[in-house]
Design a protein around this motif. Structure first.
Motif, PDB file in Angstrom:
ATOM      1  N   ASN A  14     -11.699   0.103  -1.101  1.00  0.00           N
ATOM      2  CA  ASN A  14     -12.662  -0.185  -0.031  1.00  0.00           C
ATOM      3  C   ASN A  14     -12.562   0.835   1.094  1.00  0.00           C
ATOM      4  N   TYR A  15     -11.351   1.316   1.369  1.00  0.00           N
ATOM      5  CA  TYR A  15     -11.183   2.322   2.414  1.00  0.00           C
ATOM      6  C   TYR A  15     -11.990   3.578   2.091  1.00  0.00           C
ATOM      7  N   GLN A  19      -8.047  -2.840  -1.328  1.00  0.00           N
ATOM      8  CA  GLN A  19      -8.121  -2.301   0.031  1.00  0.00           C
ATOM      9  C   GLN A  19      -8.201  -0.784   0.013  1.00  0.00           C
ATOM     10  N   GLN A  63       0.829  -1.215   0.000  1.00  0.00           N
ATOM     11  CA  GLN A  63       0.000   0.000   0.000  1.00  0.00           C
ATOM     12  C   GLN A  63       0.860   1.261   0.000  1.00  0.00           C
ATOM     13  N   ARG A 113      -4.896  -6.971  -4.377  1.00  0.00           N
ATOM     14  CA  ARG A 113      -5.560  -6.885  -3.075  1.00  0.00           C
ATOM     15  C   ARG A 113      -5.287  -5.535  -2.420  1.00  0.00           C
TER      16      ARG A 113
END
Length: 175
Positions: A118-119, A115, A10, A111
């Motif tokens: 989705n955050y 993420q 990330q 992924r």
């Protein structure tokens, strides 16, 4: 040699030109290949990487990224500017490299992108702000649609051929 610090995927995703991207050097490190080899594979398959999948950073963009990312300090003086890969470009890159390592790392990268997405949607305040912006945009479009429609009607009225009209009033005889 310096200590190899593991950086979460990330933290290797940057926002440049309004896109979430990863740099070629970070991807090469994750895929355990040389940057030069990664870029050679891309160039051999350049038709698979349109501008919305991959782009080369400008000097200013690269300088800004290096300033904000300690792990890129060694990259500061590289001979070429790096490529930035969007989520779709990273997916295509895994297909081009076609090794088990590339497949495994690509799954982790996808992924990480998910993420991040989705955050944004799980953050209620941010989600509400996006909804409010959407409503404002719709109101703006509705207002301007009315104005644009009025302009179109006025232009249509101006370009219509005038209808023949009867002359009213005194006409002298032409003999």
């Amino acid at each position: 040699m310096g200590e190899n610090k593991v950086i979460p995927i990330q933290d290797l995703i940057y926002e440049i030109r309004g896109h979430k991207v990863m740099l070629d050097s970070d991807l090469a490190n994750l895929y355990a290949v040389e940057v030069k080899r990664l870029n050679e594979a891309v160039k051999r398959n350049i038709k698979r990487f349109p501008d919305d999948f991959m782009f080369r950073l400008t000097k200013d963009e690269f300088a800004k990224v290096v300033t904000n990312c300690d792990h890129l300090q060694k990259q500061k003086f590289r001979p070429t500017l790096p490529f930035a890969f969007t989520e779709q470009g990273v997916t295509m890159l895994a297909a081009v490299l076609n090794s088990q390592k590339a497949i495994d790392v690509n799954i982790q990268i996808m992924r990480a992108f998910i993420q991040l997405r989705n955050y944004v949607f799980s953050n209620d305040t941010l989600y509400e702000q996006i909804g409010d912006l959407r409503k404002l945009l719709m109101l703006y479009i509705e207002k301007n649609d009315k104005r644009i429609n009025d302009i179109i009607i006025a232009l249509n009225n101006l370009i219509e051929k005038p209808k023949e009209s009867k002359i009213i009033g005194f006409r002298p005889n032409k003999k």
